[in-house]
Design an enzyme around this catalytic site. Structure first.
Site, PDB file in Angstrom:
ATOM      1  N   THR A  77     -35.969  -2.622  13.657  1.00  0.00           N
ATOM      2  CA  THR A  77     -35.592  -3.775  14.479  1.00  0.00           C
ATOM      3  C   THR A  77     -34.437  -3.337  15.367  1.00  0.00           C
ATOM      4  OG1 THR A  77     -36.178  -5.283  12.690  1.00  0.00           O
ATOM      5  CG2 THR A  77     -34.785  -6.167  14.441  1.00  0.00           C
ATOM      6  N   LYS A 134     -39.842 -10.332  17.752  1.00  0.00           N
ATOM      7  CA  LYS A 134     -39.126 -10.265  16.466  1.00  0.00           C
ATOM      8  C   LYS A 134     -37.795 -11.032  16.543  1.00  0.00           C
ATOM      9  CE  LYS A 134     -37.402  -8.483  12.606  1.00  0.00           C
ATOM     10  NZ  LYS A 134     -37.869  -8.776  11.266  1.00  0.00           N
ATOM     11  N   LYS A 183     -27.418  -9.185  12.018  1.00  0.00           N
ATOM     12  CA  LYS A 183     -27.851  -8.128  12.950  1.00  0.00           C
ATOM     13  C   LYS A 183     -28.873  -8.683  13.949  1.00  0.00           C
ATOM     14  CE  LYS A 183     -30.749  -4.051  13.235  1.00  0.00           C
ATOM     15  NZ  LYS A 183     -31.691  -3.140  12.612  1.00  0.00           N
TER      16      LYS A 183
HETATM   17  P1  NAD Z   1     -32.252   1.446   5.196  1.00  0.00           P
HETATM   18  O1  NAD Z   1     -30.816   1.621   5.552  1.00  0.00           O
HETATM   19  O2  NAD Z   1     -32.646   1.242   3.779  1.00  0.00           O
HETATM   20  O3  NAD Z   1     -33.083   2.735   5.732  1.00  0.00           O
HETATM   21  C1  NAD Z   1     -32.794   3.433   6.911  1.00  0.00           C
HETATM   22  C2  NAD Z   1     -33.033   4.910   6.613  1.00  0.00           C
HETATM   23  O4  NAD Z   1     -32.870   5.654   7.813  1.00  0.00           O
HETATM   24  C3  NAD Z   1     -32.041   5.495   5.585  1.00  0.00           C
HETATM   25  O5  NAD Z   1     -32.765   6.114   4.546  1.00  0.00           O
HETATM   26  C4  NAD Z   1     -31.228   6.499   6.406  1.00  0.00           C
HETATM   27  O6  NAD Z   1     -30.807   7.615   5.663  1.00  0.00           O
HETATM   28  C5  NAD Z   1     -32.239   6.883   7.474  1.00  0.00           C
HETATM   29  N1  NAD Z   1     -31.664   7.444   8.680  1.00  0.00           N
HETATM   30  C6  NAD Z   1     -30.642   6.978   9.429  1.00  0.00           C
HETATM   31  N2  NAD Z   1     -30.432   7.774  10.493  1.00  0.00           N
HETATM   32  C7  NAD Z   1     -31.355   8.775  10.404  1.00  0.00           C
HETATM   33  C8  NAD Z   1     -31.658   9.907  11.201  1.00  0.00           C
HETATM   34  N3  NAD Z   1     -30.967  10.182  12.304  1.00  0.00           N
HETATM   35  N4  NAD Z   1     -32.653  10.717  10.804  1.00  0.00           N
HETATM   36  C9  NAD Z   1     -33.361  10.455   9.680  1.00  0.00           C
HETATM   37  N5  NAD Z   1     -33.133   9.398   8.879  1.00  0.00           N
HETATM   38  C10 NAD Z   1     -32.139   8.576   9.255  1.00  0.00           C
HETATM   39  O7  NAD Z   1     -32.793   0.268   6.128  1.00  0.00           O
HETATM   40  P2  NAD Z   1     -34.134  -0.588   5.935  1.00  0.00           P
HETATM   41  O8  NAD Z   1     -33.847  -1.801   5.133  1.00  0.00           O
HETATM   42  O9  NAD Z   1     -35.242   0.335   5.528  1.00  0.00           O
HETATM   43  O10 NAD Z   1     -34.375  -1.082   7.433  1.00  0.00           O
HETATM   44  C11 NAD Z   1     -34.907  -0.221   8.431  1.00  0.00           C
HETATM   45  C12 NAD Z   1     -35.176  -1.054   9.672  1.00  0.00           C
HETATM   46  O11 NAD Z   1     -36.079  -2.099   9.347  1.00  0.00           O
HETATM   47  C13 NAD Z   1     -33.920  -1.725  10.253  1.00  0.00           C
HETATM   48  O12 NAD Z   1     -34.000  -1.668  11.660  1.00  0.00           O
HETATM   49  C14 NAD Z   1     -34.021  -3.159   9.738  1.00  0.00           C
HETATM   50  O13 NAD Z   1     -33.372  -4.084  10.576  1.00  0.00           O
HETATM   51  C15 NAD Z   1     -35.532  -3.349   9.737  1.00  0.00           C
HETATM   52  N6  NAD Z   1     -36.012  -4.385   8.805  1.00  0.00           N
HETATM   53  C16 NAD Z   1     -35.524  -4.440   7.533  1.00  0.00           C
HETATM   54  C17 NAD Z   1     -35.994  -5.428   6.664  1.00  0.00           C
HETATM   55  C18 NAD Z   1     -35.479  -5.511   5.238  1.00  0.00           C
HETATM   56  O14 NAD Z   1     -35.745  -6.533   4.584  1.00  0.00           O
HETATM   57  N7  NAD Z   1     -34.791  -4.495   4.701  1.00  0.00           N
HETATM   58  C19 NAD Z   1     -36.954  -6.354   7.106  1.00  0.00           C
HETATM   59  C20 NAD Z   1     -37.460  -6.237   8.389  1.00  0.00           C
HETATM   60  C21 NAD Z   1     -36.973  -5.253   9.239  1.00  0.00           C
END
Ligand code: NAD
Length: 294
Positions: free
Chosen positions: A93, A168, A243
């Protein structure tokens, strides 16, 4: 079956990549966190040493990263290593402007692209029932759809580059505003001596009916599966709601749209987070409203 590069194996990315493996695809993953990479490996994801190695042989690349700056940096680094004609899908997102910039980077590299953020949370990611909101060219959508179907049950083409992110953040602005509205009604009802169940029974079958009330009721009792029955453990954390509300306000400012309730919802969630509650479910804001948050 398809070879898929998957970058960002966190709370969402790891179970999504695992579902691609279950569907029979070869998935080559990469994450900065060795711990997150190892957890995905246990689900059958092959782990590459670098992000470039994860995309080199991939027909499709999925990114699932925290924010726009991460997506632009990763796409900027790896696109030169991608196969010409590959398809890049960003499911994070992020802000609409960064999403459009990412499409531009892909186009310059001769790679097709989709912005495809999701709704459904970690539960939907595990169950493979996410909704994907996609922006990009029709042929990119047609190529991406069968891949996304391994991770979701509803795949919607919303329009051109950035339209998925636009859908979204508009949806989540409705959610943030409607949750606060439902919470306020319960707090007012309490002061007026109305039971939670009575208000629920009336509003859930009247014009106040909405998802924040009927599926995610912010008081314990009427909807046994809602986080209110579980100490407001997320669910969908208030910090993530903040966010998304901030993204909606950035987009409103850059597009010149008036969204006064969205702006106020963002302020209320910012105050909730500043009080140390960012890790609680977003419906927990009812507790702060009871204490006079305004
Ligand atoms: P998270 O923090 O658990 O996962 C993000 C991952 O990205 C981490 O494992 C981190 O180490 C990795 N990362 C960061 N920078 C990196 C890079 N340069 N190279 C490789 N890996 C890298 O976050 P999440 O909950 O999985 O969310 C991910 C996305 O999905 C976000 O944009 C969030 O807004 C969206 N989202 C989350 C949810 C939820 O309920 N958690 C729901 C809908 C959307």
């Amino acid at each position: 079956m398809t070879t898929i590069g998957f970058i960002g194996l966190g709370n969402m990315g790891a179970p999504m990549a695992a579902n691609l493996v279950k569907a029979g695809h070869t998935v080559i993953g990469y994450d900065l966190s060795a711990q997150n990479a190892a957890a995905a490996q246990a689900e059958g994801v092959a782990i590459a040493a670098t992000a470039a190695d994860a995309v080199r042989d991939a027909d499709v690349v999925v990114t699932m990263l925290p924010a726009g700056k991460h997506v632009l940096s990763v796409w900027g680094d790896v696109l030169a290593h991608a196969r010409r004609g590959a398809l890049f899908i960003d499911s994070s997102t992020i802000d609409v402007d960064s999403a459009r910039e990412a499409h531009g980077l892909a186009q310059k590299a001769g790679v097709a692209s989709l912005d495809a953020p999701v709704s459904g949370g970690t539960g939907g990611a595990k169950a493979g029932t996410l909704t994907f909101m996609c922006g990009g060219a029709g042929d990119a959508f047609a190529r991406g759809k069968p891949i996304l179907e391994a991770m979701g049950k509803k795949i919607v083409h919303c329009g051109d580059a950035g339209a998925g992110q636009a859908a979204k953040i508009c949806n989540n602005m409705i959610l943030g505003v409607s949750m606060i509205g439902v919470c306020e009604a319960f707090v007012l009802g309490e002061k007026l001596g109305l039971s939670h169940q009575a208000l629920f029974d009336v509003a859930s079958t009247s014009s106040g009916q909405c998802w924040s009330l009927t599926t995610y009721c912010p008081v314990p009792g009427p909807v046994p599966t809602s986080p209110a029955n579980n100490g407001y453990n997320p669910g969908f954390a208030a910090a993530l709601m903040l966010k998304d509300l901030k993204l909606s306000q950035d987009a409103a400012a850059s597009a010149g749209a008036s969204t006064p309730l969205g702006a106020h919802a963002a302020q209320l969630y910012a105050a909730f987070e500043a009080a140390g509650a960012g890790g609680k479910d977003f419906s927990g804001i009812i507790e702060a409203l009871r204490e006079g948050l305004a």
